[in-house]
Design a protein around this motif. Structure first.
Motif, PDB file in Angstrom:
ATOM      1  N   ARG A 135      30.310  40.908  40.722  1.00  0.00           N
ATOM      2  CA  ARG A 135      29.039  40.525  41.518  1.00  0.00           C
ATOM      3  C   ARG A 135      27.798  40.666  41.087  1.00  0.00           C
ATOM      4  N   TRP A 136      27.203  39.452  40.763  1.00  0.00           N
ATOM      5  CA  TRP A 136      26.296  39.395  39.889  1.00  0.00           C
ATOM      6  C   TRP A 136      24.943  40.276  40.236  1.00  0.00           C
ATOM      7  N   MET A 137      24.816  40.531  41.599  1.00  0.00           N
ATOM      8  CA  MET A 137      23.636  41.142  41.956  1.00  0.00           C
ATOM      9  C   MET A 137      23.823  42.887  41.692  1.00  0.00           C
ATOM     10  N   THR A 138      25.049  43.381  41.451  1.00  0.00           N
ATOM     11  CA  THR A 138      25.097  44.686  41.257  1.00  0.00           C
ATOM     12  C   THR A 138      25.774  44.986  39.722  1.00  0.00           C
ATOM     13  N   GLY A 139      26.468  43.950  39.228  1.00  0.00           N
ATOM     14  CA  GLY A 139      27.161  44.152  38.045  1.00  0.00           C
ATOM     15  C   GLY A 139      28.607  44.819  38.405  1.00  0.00           C
ATOM     16  N   VAL A 140      28.721  45.019  39.532  1.00  0.00           N
ATOM     17  CA  VAL A 140      30.211  45.771  39.793  1.00  0.00           C
ATOM     18  C   VAL A 140      31.454  44.683  39.348  1.00  0.00           C
ATOM     19  N   ALA A 141      32.249  45.238  38.494  1.00  0.00           N
ATOM     20  CA  ALA A 141      33.491  44.384  37.993  1.00  0.00           C
ATOM     21  C   ALA A 141      34.828  45.004  38.431  1.00  0.00           C
ATOM     22  N   ARG A 142      35.586  43.749  38.567  1.00  0.00           N
ATOM     23  CA  ARG A 142      37.239  44.273  38.745  1.00  0.00           C
ATOM     24  C   ARG A 142      38.071  43.326  37.831  1.00  0.00           C
ATOM     25  N   TYR A 143      39.030  44.130  37.414  1.00  0.00           N
ATOM     26  CA  TYR A 143      40.074  43.600  36.539  1.00  0.00           C
ATOM     27  C   TYR A 143      41.379  43.543  36.918  1.00  0.00           C
ATOM     28  N   ALA A 144      42.241  42.478  36.600  1.00  0.00           N
ATOM     29  CA  ALA A 144      43.604  42.530  37.007  1.00  0.00           C
ATOM     30  C   ALA A 144      44.388  43.752  36.052  1.00  0.00           C
ATOM     31  N   ASP A 145      45.326  44.231  36.525  1.00  0.00           N
ATOM     32  CA  ASP A 145      45.986  45.165  35.696  1.00  0.00           C
ATOM     33  C   ASP A 145      46.241  44.620  34.167  1.00  0.00           C
ATOM     34  N   SER A 146      46.670  43.452  34.209  1.00  0.00           N
ATOM     35  CA  SER A 146      47.163  42.865  32.756  1.00  0.00           C
ATOM     36  C   SER A 146      45.883  42.836  31.935  1.00  0.00           C
ATOM     37  N   LEU A 147      44.560  43.142  32.323  1.00  0.00           N
ATOM     38  CA  LEU A 147      43.505  43.118  31.599  1.00  0.00           C
ATOM     39  C   LEU A 147      42.953  44.340  31.382  1.00  0.00           C
ATOM     40  N   LYS A 148      43.417  45.249  31.807  1.00  0.00           N
ATOM     41  CA  LYS A 148      42.314  46.542  32.009  1.00  0.00           C
ATOM     42  C   LYS A 148      42.647  47.135  30.596  1.00  0.00           C
ATOM     43  N   ARG A 183      41.422  45.919  28.031  1.00  0.00           N
ATOM     44  CA  ARG A 183      41.238  44.633  26.978  1.00  0.00           C
ATOM     45  C   ARG A 183      40.266  43.658  27.159  1.00  0.00           C
ATOM     46  N   GLY A 184      39.809  43.775  28.568  1.00  0.00           N
ATOM     47  CA  GLY A 184      38.937  42.707  28.842  1.00  0.00           C
ATOM     48  C   GLY A 184      37.305  42.998  29.516  1.00  0.00           C
ATOM     49  N   SER A 185      36.538  42.331  29.199  1.00  0.00           N
ATOM     50  CA  SER A 185      35.077  42.653  29.665  1.00  0.00           C
ATOM     51  C   SER A 185      34.603  41.278  30.258  1.00  0.00           C
ATOM     52  N   ILE A 186      34.298  41.348  31.504  1.00  0.00           N
ATOM     53  CA  ILE A 186      33.569  40.202  32.277  1.00  0.00           C
ATOM     54  C   ILE A 186      31.911  40.754  32.200  1.00  0.00           C
ATOM     55  N   ALA A 187      30.964  39.616  31.705  1.00  0.00           N
ATOM     56  CA  ALA A 187      29.635  40.121  31.927  1.00  0.00           C
ATOM     57  C   ALA A 187      28.884  38.630  32.229  1.00  0.00           C
ATOM     58  N   ILE A 188      27.625  38.842  32.781  1.00  0.00           N
ATOM     59  CA  ILE A 188      26.755  37.907  33.397  1.00  0.00           C
ATOM     60  C   ILE A 188      25.493  37.924  32.705  1.00  0.00           C
ATOM     61  N   ASP A 189      24.785  36.873  32.072  1.00  0.00           N
ATOM     62  CA  ASP A 189      23.523  37.059  31.532  1.00  0.00           C
ATOM     63  C   ASP A 189      22.577  37.459  32.486  1.00  0.00           C
ATOM     64  N   ASN A 190      21.258  37.736  32.076  1.00  0.00           N
ATOM     65  CA  ASN A 190      20.035  38.140  33.261  1.00  0.00           C
ATOM     66  C   ASN A 190      19.790  36.779  33.843  1.00  0.00           C
ATOM     67  N   ALA A 191      19.932  35.780  33.238  1.00  0.00           N
ATOM     68  CA  ALA A 191      19.489  34.506  34.024  1.00  0.00           C
ATOM     69  C   ALA A 191      20.521  34.037  35.146  1.00  0.00           C
TER      70      ALA A 191
END
Length: 124
Positions: free
Chosen positions: A52-65, A67-75
């Protein structure tokens, strides 16, 4: 309209890493949650990660926990997905998706906006 374009896929050895990017354009109000899905041959498209880009809250599938990282840039114009310790079962076409949905929404039908996908192939 929200426009999404993925990049960064390719052939990677098992154990390696890949960083996928999604270039995002369009009104922020139409895309409060941005996500990655993937689809392997013969399988349904499945949820991988979301943010959720406004808060940075992220969720992952169990298959990726772990091992994965999701991010969105400031813009809020580039959505990234980093996957480490790649496995052959990570081989898939990876899609970027976006819509105004509650964080935790993991069904593909809930997302209106999609990119064209980028192939990730993990060799053993």
């Amino acid at each position: 309209q929200v426009h999404l374009v993925e990049s960064g896929g390719g052939l990677v050895q098992a154990g390696g890493s890949v960083r996928l990017s999604c270039a995002v354009s369009g009104p922020n109000l139409n895309r409060n949650v941005m996500a990655w899905f993937r689809q392997s041959p013969g399988k349904e498209r499945e949820f991988v990660a979301q943010i959720r880009w406004m808060t940075g809250v992220a969720r992952y599938a169990d298959s990726l926990k772990g091992r994965g990282s999701i991010a969105i840039d400031n813009a809020k114009t580039t959505l990234d997905l980093q996957i480490n310790s790649l496995k052959p079962e990570d081989t898939a076409v990876y899609y970027c998706a976006a819509d105004n949905v509650p964080i935790g929404t993991t069904v593909r039908e809930a997302y209106k906006y999609w990119g064209q996908g980028t192939q990730v192939t993990v060799s053993s």
